[in-house]
Design an enzyme around this catalytic site. Sequence first.
Site, PDB file in Angstrom:
ATOM      1  N   SER A 302       1.813  -5.245   8.620  1.00 28.68           N
ATOM      2  CA  SER A 302       2.564  -6.029   7.645  1.00 28.68           C
ATOM      3  C   SER A 302       4.011  -6.214   8.124  1.00 28.68           C
ATOM      4  CB  SER A 302       2.490  -5.333   6.284  1.00 28.68           C
ATOM      5  OG  SER A 302       2.981  -6.134   5.255  1.00 28.68           O
ATOM      6  N   ASP A 358      -6.899 -12.263   4.518  1.00 22.77           N
ATOM      7  CA  ASP A 358      -5.550 -11.759   4.253  1.00 22.77           C
ATOM      8  C   ASP A 358      -4.545 -12.902   4.295  1.00 22.77           C
ATOM      9  OD1 ASP A 358      -3.287 -10.234   3.968  1.00 22.77           O
ATOM     10  OD2 ASP A 358      -3.454  -9.201   5.892  1.00 22.77           O
ATOM     11  N   HIS A 414      -5.437  -6.854   2.607  1.00 23.06           N
ATOM     12  CA  HIS A 414      -4.271  -6.578   3.448  1.00 23.06           C
ATOM     13  C   HIS A 414      -4.170  -5.111   3.862  1.00 23.06           C
ATOM     14  CE1 HIS A 414      -0.395  -7.348   5.224  1.00 23.06           C
ATOM     15  NE2 HIS A 414       0.220  -6.477   4.428  1.00 23.06           N
TER      16      HIS A 414
END
Length: 515
Positions: A302, A358, A414
Amino acid sequence: MALSSMMYTHLPVTQAASGATRFSLIRSSHHQEAVLDHQQTRTSNKANRLAESLAHLLHLHIDTPPRTNTHSTNWNLFTEEKISTPTTSPKDSISEKWREIHGSNDWEGLLDPLHPWLRREIVKYGEFAQATYDAFDFDSFSEYCGSCRYNHNKLFDVLGLSKNGYTVSKYIYAMSHIDMPSWLERSHLADTWSKHSNWMGFVAVSDDLETRRIGRRDIVVAWRGTVAPSEWYEDFQRKLEPIGHGEAKVEHGFHGIYTAKCETTRYNKSSASEQVMKEVTRLVEFYRAQGEEVSLTITGHSLGGALALLNAYEAAETIPGLPISVVSFGAPRVGNIAFKDELNQMGVKTLRVVVKQDMVPKMPGLVLNEGLQKFDDITGTLDWVYTHVGAELKLEVGSSPYLKHGGFNLPGFHSLETYLHLVDGFLSTETTFRSNARRDFALVNKGCDMLVDDLRIPQCWYQLPHKGLVCNAHGRWVKPKRDPEDIPSPTREAQQAQAHALQVEMMESDYALSF
């Protein structure tokens, strides 16, 4: 568009795969049966993929009918069998092929089908990134909120990562001078370890045994990401700012986290950039002086994947001749086309692991992105367009019989543990999920609800016993005091880093004298 304002149409559909079908897929042999099964179901798979694509395009939420217990016995037998097997694959020596595994040829021919040596290395680096979540203190009622729960000498021991053969040498702290309240974790208490800094990752180095296995001394930097991506990407200003001396530009918010510092803080008198580069430079110089081949591998999930690219860019500018690779998971776009081109020219190799469902890897630049390069002849190079960097390993939630399919589970899609599960099971785009995948599937539900209910793994199960409370000698439930060695202290951490450097130097001297 805010997630809360999205409207969905609910369409009941026939369940795509029964419990028995899932069970037979898992129990199939490694290659032959999986390929045969793939050929027999190719038509239905195409139909399923088409339906799924339309569902994503139209923002449709497809509800799966409640599962029955018809095949629960199969899952029970499977679970009993699975929990009796090791969770890791055997370690093969990759010393002769380490440059290819590290990306010297941009992983050409290694991704589809996925080479087992590369799979194991991807999971290893992903586990380092996951460690930055597992050890992070998210408790806003803790005076140490935003710090690491453990000192760097025992981090890997506590998290069960000592098996990977690396030693943590330094922690990295970051602060933010921009308005991103959902990124910076803060304590509700007035008396706290730091009001402005967060633990953001660590630097580690391979030990002698792992160094021999992988063919070089590997320095790893692992960057922490964010837990709630739907919050932080809305906070960023999506403003590109210059980096370096050319036309490269990167996202303002990412660059701010990486470079911010303040003299009045305890942990960020120097920026995350300065901290990590000082340690990496020290380690590279030390091991090169011993005549060793050294590599730098930077990983993150991320937001951590974005910081990994900035770190790689700086390292390539600062340390000539150092093989540098980035292995990122669910990372957003970071910079413009010139940033991508400069990274390529400096020899930085980037492997982006992404999950199709995602949303974060699609940000920023959901519409205006590298796809516009096809119009360069008409528009010229657009320096304000966000562009992804490097090779891509694309995974699919629907490939795993363990995961819930359909719906719009953004946190689950995610989650880094979802990524690692899919990497562990991926063989190729033409075959089914790997039948002999070793990684424990229960880890997927550590912080989300992605596993099928038949497995009976509770959602978000990873937490401290009693939510961190302990019963004292008087029978009262209280917040425990941290062990003194686990309390953040910039002075002690500096001393520990110096002691680590001295210990390594003495070990190397003893090793040289033995010859």
